[in-house]
Design an enzyme around this catalytic site. Sequence first.
Site, PDB file in Angstrom:
ATOM      1  N   HIS A 572       0.821  -1.210   0.000  1.00 44.83           N
ATOM      2  CA  HIS A 572       0.000   0.000   0.000  1.00 44.83           C
ATOM      3  C   HIS A 572       0.858   1.264   0.000  1.00 44.83           C
ATOM      4  CE1 HIS A 572      -3.962  -1.972   1.514  1.00 44.83           C
ATOM      5  NE2 HIS A 572      -3.940  -1.839   0.208  1.00 44.83           N
ATOM      6  N   ARG A 679     -10.489   2.254 -11.539  1.00 40.84           N
ATOM      7  CA  ARG A 679     -10.509   1.040 -10.709  1.00 40.84           C
ATOM      8  C   ARG A 679     -11.699   1.136  -9.760  1.00 40.84           C
ATOM      9  NH1 ARG A 679      -5.112   2.970 -10.603  1.00 40.84           N
ATOM     10  NH2 ARG A 679      -3.661   1.669 -11.790  1.00 40.84           N
ATOM     11  N   ARG A 715     -13.360  -0.164 -15.293  1.00 42.96           N
ATOM     12  CA  ARG A 715     -13.117  -1.594 -15.121  1.00 42.96           C
ATOM     13  C   ARG A 715     -14.057  -2.108 -14.041  1.00 42.96           C
ATOM     14  NH1 ARG A 715      -7.293  -3.273 -13.081  1.00 42.96           N
ATOM     15  NH2 ARG A 715      -8.143  -2.522 -11.099  1.00 42.96           N
ATOM     16  N   GLU A 808      -4.616  -9.193 -19.943  1.00 45.74           N
ATOM     17  CA  GLU A 808      -3.602  -9.316 -18.883  1.00 45.74           C
ATOM     18  C   GLU A 808      -3.256 -10.778 -18.601  1.00 45.74           C
ATOM     19  OE1 GLU A 808      -5.269  -7.460 -15.373  1.00 45.74           O
ATOM     20  OE2 GLU A 808      -7.290  -7.839 -16.122  1.00 45.74           O
ATOM     21  N   ASN A 831       1.191  -4.801 -16.431  1.00 43.47           N
ATOM     22  CA  ASN A 831       1.739  -5.280 -15.154  1.00 43.47           C
ATOM     23  C   ASN A 831       1.483  -6.772 -14.983  1.00 43.47           C
ATOM     24  OD1 ASN A 831       2.292  -2.598 -14.798  1.00 43.47           O
ATOM     25  ND2 ASN A 831       0.752  -2.250 -13.236  1.00 43.47           N
ATOM     26  N   ASP A 832       0.205  -7.159 -15.071  1.00 43.58           N
ATOM     27  CA  ASP A 832      -0.139  -8.573 -14.905  1.00 43.58           C
ATOM     28  C   ASP A 832       0.292  -9.400 -16.112  1.00 43.58           C
ATOM     29  OD1 ASP A 832      -1.143  -8.839 -12.354  1.00 43.58           O
ATOM     30  OD2 ASP A 832      -3.159  -8.234 -12.915  1.00 43.58           O
ATOM     31  N   ARG A 842       6.269  -9.236 -10.136  1.00 42.15           N
ATOM     32  CA  ARG A 842       6.942  -7.956 -10.369  1.00 42.15           C
ATOM     33  C   ARG A 842       7.361  -7.267  -9.076  1.00 42.15           C
ATOM     34  NH1 ARG A 842       2.303  -4.083 -10.211  1.00 42.15           N
ATOM     35  NH2 ARG A 842       0.440  -5.357 -10.105  1.00 42.15           N
ATOM     36  N   CYS A 879      -2.743   0.177 -20.283  1.00 45.76           N
ATOM     37  CA  CYS A 879      -3.084   0.774 -18.991  1.00 45.76           C
ATOM     38  C   CYS A 879      -2.166   0.292 -17.867  1.00 45.76           C
ATOM     39  CB  CYS A 879      -4.545   0.500 -18.634  1.00 45.76           C
ATOM     40  SG  CYS A 879      -4.962  -1.234 -18.459  1.00 45.76           S
TER      41      CYS A 879
END
Length: 945
Positions: A572, A679, A715, A808, A831-832, A842, A879
């Site tokens: 976080h 998100r 999303r 992803e 990222n994914d 990652r 994204c």
Amino acid sequence: MLTLTPEDIRLGCQAADWREALSLASQELEKAGRTTPEYHQGLLDRENQSSTVLGNGIAIPHGTPDSREYVRSTGIRVLQFPEGITWHDGAKVHVLVTIAAQSDEHLDILRHLTRVLDKPGLAERLANATDRNELLAALSRTPATARCDRETLLLGLPTTDTRELALSAAARLQALGCVEPGFIAGLVAQAPVALGRGLWLAHFGEGVNQPALALATPSKAQENLSGVLCLATQGEDTQPLLEQIDHLLTQPTPLGMLSAEAILARLAGEQADAVTREVRLLNAHGLHARPAKQLVQVAREQAAPLKLRLLEGDAQAISATSLTRVISLGARRGQTLVVSASGENAQTSVDALAEAIEQGLGEPVTPLHSSERERTATDQTVQPIQSLVPDEPLKAVAASPGLAVAPAFVLRMPAMDYADKAEDPSAENQRLNQAIDEAFSQLEALIKQAEGGEAGPILAVHAEMLRDEDLHEAATEAIDEGASAEAGWWQAIDTAASAQEALADRLLAERAADLRDVGRRVLANLCGVSMPTPPDEPYVLVADDLGPSDVARLDTQRVRGLVTAKGGATSHSAILARALGLPAVVGAGERLLTLDDGVELVVDGERGCIVPAPGSERRERLQRRLEQLEELQRDAHEARLEPARTRDNHTVEVCANLGNTAHTPEAVERGADGIGLLRTEFIFMAHSEAPDQATQEAEYRKAFDALDGLPLVARTLDVGGDKPLDYWPLPAEDNPFLGLRGIRLSLTRPEILETQLRALLSAAGERPLRIMFPMVKDLAEFRAAKALVDKLREEIHAPDVQVGVMIEIPSSALLAHSLAAEVDFFSIGTNDLTQYTLAIDRGHAELSAESDGLHPAVLRLIAMTVEAAHAQNRWVGICGELGSDPQAIPVLLGLGVDEFSVTSRRVPLVKACIRNLTLDEARDQAQKALGLATASEVRELLEAL
């Protein structure tokens, strides 16, 4: 660390002399993209300082600290010379293990190799090998380290039953993580075996994580019972432990008369009459190759055979004349070496070696820093912390991009002094309730202060944690049993956080930091202490770890960057640092905490490294880089409202990723062409139960109103994995990231998904809405979700909207041709997609540098997706964080990406980067990148262009 593949090995090499061999090795590192040509001089300089021959026909060339700036990424090249080379010190070398390391990584690599290579005849087998895989298997195997130390000794137990002693020892091994419960179950079925001299042995070979030897002794020794040894066996790696048992059996003194230190000495093979001397190691980088070689030379000059062991380590003494064994000790600065010898001239020999160690073994030494002394004194089982080296980069995990240079402010937690016991449980429970209420009020104030920001929903979860009945019940039970309010509360927090940390999934385990953050707040209230106050001047915040409330309190006008010893790129604190636009590097290790306040610190969030006390030359380079960056940012901000149009008039959209609708006006002001990723889970995470349609609709309408006609890509709910919801409990999964998450989870509760879709359609009205489903693996999942959209559009007479999927998962990229026929758009979550494609987390502390979206495998999946989409006249967005990587932007543009969605703070810079390109230049870079084999080769190519 050490990751070898067959491609790292070169068989049958030939060279006239050692210099030519070193040149060949250097060229191999360059070809692999690990180093620049200048690194070769660093290899030569190291040989001028000291030979890097490890022994047994093996040399380990590596550069000097000054040459580390020429290392692009850590790696190894193994060159085999069957005919052998005479090294400059006269040794015969058959195998070169040439190392390129960006920091002190080579020390761990070196220790690994010494453990692997210290086998009789192995060097000859390596020299004569004719198959790469044979070499690979020999060099890559990491033998298990047997454990036998202070923690495995249980002395003076109140029992004389051999089975009870055996089970006590086994329970200790389980507590240390050496064995599983199945080991104890197997041990129970066997009776201990008498070894003689009052010693008994209980052993078992299943459920063993690490070979280990524990010893339990009774408080009153008897003639036939002085102790029970519990042996957890694991193949050939148990041999050292069998030798230690042998050492005990040959000692004349009964165990009951020996202290723990004396027992460890006997296990190590030291004779009862041995002369010993303890000496603190003060070398900055511990006992690495050069000082180890000096130690061995001194030991060989002595009349008595010398042994060496770590006081803080396991009870294994090694010969001080074996270089490989000395290096394999892994002794670090601040640890204590025990030098021993027996027989004639023992005292003189021990003193000579101990004095050489004290004098630094040819290296300058400095006294221990106060924090190092405290750590060593309080926990002898933990390796002491090495200090950071001035003007030397330390690699860690890149968590938030940017560059900062400012004095360090080290956030050291105040001491929480309190009594463990209390006599009045009623009064203690009242104190605890009052402290919890006070903490709740503090969090509510912080939530209000962070309203509209990323920290708000996370802090709201913290407030909910304070109302957790299980936590309160656990604390109350401890208080009722006599604990103080402080001790009872922290016991409850620590137990819950430890259980979280023990989870197999690393990302879920990281959330334990949130729980401890909440716990510390209440504990501070109970103890009447406040958190340290940062300076009024600009600073870099340095901490062991940061909780969301710590980040939420940051004054962004003063803090220039964040660095933590713990944490990952998905914690976080890292997420919030990115949202605040602060450069951040995490997972830097405990060495970070040896920094003093006020030491100038460089934080490079792009490359994932820090540099303490940069030298004048580096400082000048950084200043030029900062000035260039400031000028670029200034120019980009002034042109932020202009379109992202290349020099040859090709236009793409640059949108913003948002985790909260409250940030929409800010994104528009920064020039975003819309919202490329909203998100929506932020709404769900901020509530204790699933939000109804009215609640969601109100939030979404804020975004549409602020966008004033610009498009919004929403999303749908993406939870599971690292984002669980309290009101949506999920079954335990071995790997949540390969389980119920994204759209597959939403489809199990279609009523929640339907409510969200209805809220989105109603809030949008006639305004441009694009609905996107996460983690879609194939057409079947998309159709199931799309059917809900179609049904609701008819029910509420909503206008047509674009419906797309996030790419992803590799399967969705490979099936893009079938998906493109039915979807309206793709948005690639790099990222994914990267971590699923490369099978690398990652945020992994060791592997994160290898999780690079510019890997050709990932680029090929992106190219495949774009080609399939454009064939059906669909658009494709990016994204993930790759979309704001300056090196990646030209490649993505050249692959045909139509939209970039990035953190809103990066929108102006991404637009500026695109304006400096032509589409032809970008296509050329993309094609060249697709033709390469590794991510490092791609980055090297792009740096050269």
